[in-house]
Design a protein around this motif. Structure first.
Motif, PDB file in Angstrom:
ATOM      1  N   GLU A 185       1.003  11.869 -24.277  1.00  0.00           N
ATOM      2  CA  GLU A 185       0.086  10.730 -24.157  1.00  0.00           C
ATOM      3  C   GLU A 185      -1.238  11.162 -23.532  1.00  0.00           C
ATOM      4  OE1 GLU A 185      -0.853   7.483 -25.427  1.00  0.00           O
ATOM      5  OE2 GLU A 185       1.308   7.232 -25.119  1.00  0.00           O
ATOM      6  N   ILE A 186      -1.166  11.972 -22.507  1.00  0.00           N
ATOM      7  CA  ILE A 186      -2.378  12.449 -21.823  1.00  0.00           C
ATOM      8  C   ILE A 186      -3.231  13.288 -22.773  1.00  0.00           C
ATOM      9  CG2 ILE A 186      -3.193  14.010 -20.008  1.00  0.00           C
ATOM     10  CD1 ILE A 186      -0.598  13.095 -18.431  1.00  0.00           C
ATOM     11  N   LEU A 187      -2.603  14.209 -23.487  1.00  0.00           N
ATOM     12  CA  LEU A 187      -3.352  15.087 -24.381  1.00  0.00           C
ATOM     13  C   LEU A 187      -3.947  14.315 -25.557  1.00  0.00           C
ATOM     14  CD1 LEU A 187      -0.989  18.188 -24.322  1.00  0.00           C
ATOM     15  CD2 LEU A 187      -3.229  17.960 -23.233  1.00  0.00           C
ATOM     16  N   ILE A 192      -6.961  16.781 -26.912  1.00  0.00           N
ATOM     17  CA  ILE A 192      -6.669  18.216 -26.807  1.00  0.00           C
ATOM     18  C   ILE A 192      -5.372  18.531 -27.554  1.00  0.00           C
ATOM     19  CG2 ILE A 192      -6.199  20.123 -25.224  1.00  0.00           C
ATOM     20  CD1 ILE A 192      -7.719  18.531 -23.069  1.00  0.00           C
ATOM     21  N   HIS A 193      -5.392  19.559 -28.373  1.00  0.00           N
ATOM     22  CA  HIS A 193      -4.194  20.013 -29.079  1.00  0.00           C
ATOM     23  C   HIS A 193      -3.199  20.557 -28.052  1.00  0.00           C
ATOM     24  CE1 HIS A 193      -1.616  22.442 -31.688  1.00  0.00           C
ATOM     25  NE2 HIS A 193      -2.170  21.850 -32.744  1.00  0.00           N
ATOM     26  N   PRO A 194      -1.901  20.211 -28.176  1.00  0.00           N
ATOM     27  CA  PRO A 194      -0.925  20.618 -27.142  1.00  0.00           C
ATOM     28  C   PRO A 194      -0.727  22.115 -27.019  1.00  0.00           C
ATOM     29  CG  PRO A 194       0.159  19.593 -29.034  1.00  0.00           C
ATOM     30  CD  PRO A 194      -1.295  19.341 -29.189  1.00  0.00           C
ATOM     31  N   VAL A 216      -3.917   7.652 -17.519  1.00  0.00           N
ATOM     32  CA  VAL A 216      -2.736   7.358 -18.343  1.00  0.00           C
ATOM     33  C   VAL A 216      -1.533   7.028 -17.470  1.00  0.00           C
ATOM     34  CG1 VAL A 216      -1.027   8.412 -19.886  1.00  0.00           C
ATOM     35  CG2 VAL A 216      -3.467   8.617 -20.395  1.00  0.00           C
ATOM     36  N   LEU A 217      -1.307   7.806 -16.428  1.00  0.00           N
ATOM     37  CA  LEU A 217      -0.161   7.558 -15.552  1.00  0.00           C
ATOM     38  C   LEU A 217      -0.295   6.220 -14.838  1.00  0.00           C
ATOM     39  CD1 LEU A 217       0.314  11.132 -14.038  1.00  0.00           C
ATOM     40  CD2 LEU A 217       1.650  10.061 -15.853  1.00  0.00           C
ATOM     41  N   GLN A 218      -1.495   5.898 -14.365  1.00  0.00           N
ATOM     42  CA  GLN A 218      -1.707   4.618 -13.685  1.00  0.00           C
ATOM     43  C   GLN A 218      -1.500   3.449 -14.645  1.00  0.00           C
ATOM     44  OE1 GLN A 218      -1.907   3.988 -10.633  1.00  0.00           O
ATOM     45  NE2 GLN A 218      -3.076   5.502  -9.495  1.00  0.00           N
ATOM     46  N   LYS A 219      -1.998   3.584 -15.862  1.00  0.00           N
ATOM     47  CA  LYS A 219      -1.835   2.515 -16.842  1.00  0.00           C
ATOM     48  C   LYS A 219      -0.365   2.304 -17.181  1.00  0.00           C
ATOM     49  CE  LYS A 219      -6.083   1.731 -19.471  1.00  0.00           C
ATOM     50  NZ  LYS A 219      -7.064   2.420 -18.632  1.00  0.00           N
ATOM     51  N   PHE A 234      -2.018   3.579 -27.257  1.00  0.00           N
ATOM     52  CA  PHE A 234      -1.090   4.601 -26.775  1.00  0.00           C
ATOM     53  C   PHE A 234      -0.218   5.090 -27.942  1.00  0.00           C
ATOM     54  CE2 PHE A 234      -0.597   4.654 -21.947  1.00  0.00           C
ATOM     55  CZ  PHE A 234      -1.918   4.295 -21.740  1.00  0.00           C
ATOM     56  N   ILE A 235       0.164   6.376 -27.893  1.00  0.00           N
ATOM     57  CA  ILE A 235       0.983   6.908 -28.989  1.00  0.00           C
ATOM     58  C   ILE A 235       2.476   6.942 -28.681  1.00  0.00           C
ATOM     59  CG2 ILE A 235      -0.912   8.351 -29.805  1.00  0.00           C
ATOM     60  CD1 ILE A 235       0.852  10.788 -28.837  1.00  0.00           C
ATOM     61  N   THR A 236       2.874   6.599 -27.458  1.00  0.00           N
ATOM     62  CA  THR A 236       4.281   6.752 -27.075  1.00  0.00           C
ATOM     63  C   THR A 236       5.230   6.082 -28.056  1.00  0.00           C
ATOM     64  OG1 THR A 236       3.726   6.983 -24.726  1.00  0.00           O
ATOM     65  CG2 THR A 236       5.968   6.301 -25.251  1.00  0.00           C
ATOM     66  N   ARG A 237       4.909   4.890 -28.494  1.00  0.00           N
ATOM     67  CA  ARG A 237       5.787   4.185 -29.440  1.00  0.00           C
ATOM     68  C   ARG A 237       5.814   4.841 -30.812  1.00  0.00           C
ATOM     69  NH1 ARG A 237       3.774  -1.844 -29.325  1.00  0.00           N
ATOM     70  NH2 ARG A 237       1.857  -0.848 -28.613  1.00  0.00           N
TER      71      ARG A 237
END
Length: 274
Positions: A185-187, A192-194, A216-219, A234-237
């Motif tokens: 999520e942060i990247l 930035i490419h992982p 990102v962590l705070q959100k 967000f891309i997590t889902r």
């Protein structure tokens, strides 16, 4: 595995529900979550019970993925809660509501219970005297959201490192609290490419990575670490086969980084940053 936002959400939950209530009794439903050092398993369980029954939880603290609960005002002891690969907490009254896979159950004198849940039994529940000593023994770096972990400290932590940026974010000895999901999520938000080597990031990109990490962590904590509640950006889902970038609609790609699967947008995340 529960990461920093998940554990912080659980810390806030315990803080809101379970402080200053006397522990009338406790049950260990699975001894695998209680570490055994010099004593036998039976002795370790008995010692844990003796340490906790009659006490109350006074305050809470978190470092990375670890939670610490101070016991009473006049003691220098802490209950350690680590959640392994899966886990959580549940505060409830009626035993009919007892959750599945609760490995340790605290009974308070107000007739409420707090359940420590661990599906895969890879967590830890124990009592310690020194939080800082445990952090040192586990080789944990600074907590990602610690106020003292500023941009200068971040740069010092990654200076001269040549590993891929996702690996650096997940290295608990460098920064404590970030795992596979939130590193992606942060990247994504930092563009930035992982697999980019962290030493190849330009100064401004490194700075953006740092502030994106904090944001990102705070959100995620604001949304109680519930992916279904996360903002659409967000891309997590979408971190799954066939998932698509919530910004441009491109199909997310997957690569291996340090034996973990990393998902990224090929349009937004190129090696070296934006």
């Amino acid at each position: 595995m529960p990461e920093l936002p998940d554990v912080e959400t659980m810390r806030q939950y315990l803080q809101a529900t379970s402080l200053h209530q006397k522990i009338a009794d406790m049950e260990v439903h699975d001894a695998d979550v209680v570490p055994v050092e010099d004593a036998s398993q039976e002795a370790a369980l008995q010692e844990l019970k003796e340490e906790l029954v009659g006490c109350s939880f006074n305050s809470t603290r978190r470092h990375g993925k670890w939670m610490f609960v101070a016991l009473d005002d006049d003691r220098d002891s802490f209950l350690v809660l680590h959640f392994g690969m899966t886990g959580g907490l549940r505060y409830f009254k009626n035993m009919e509501e007892e959750p599945e896979y609760d490995r340790v159950l605290f009974h308070f004198d107000n007739d409420y219970q707090l359940a420590y849940i661990s599906l895969r039994k890879l967590g830890e529940v124990k009592v310690i005297d020194d939080v800082e000593q445990l952090i040192a023994e586990k080789g944990l770096g600074p907590d990602a959201l610690d106020a003292d972990f500023d941009l200068a400290a971040f740069k010092d932590a990654v200076e001269d490192r040549r590993a891929m940026v996702k690996s650096i974010l997940m290295d608990q000895g460098t920064i404590a609290g970030i795992g596979n999901v939130y590193s992606d999520e942060i990247l994504f938000h930092a563009g930035i490419h992982p697999r980019t080597k962290i030493n190849n990031l330009e100064e401004e990109t490194l700075k953006e990575l740092f502030y994106t990490m904090k944001d990102v962590l705070q959100k995620a904590i604001e949304y109680q670490a519930e992916p279904e509640q996360f903002p659409e950006s967000f891309i997590t889902r979408h971190r799954h086969e066939g998932g698509r970038c919530p910004i441009c609609g491109a199909e997310l790609q997957r690569v291996k980084v340090s034996s973990r699967s990393a998902y990224y947008c090929p349009n937004r995340q190129r090696k070296g940053g934006r």
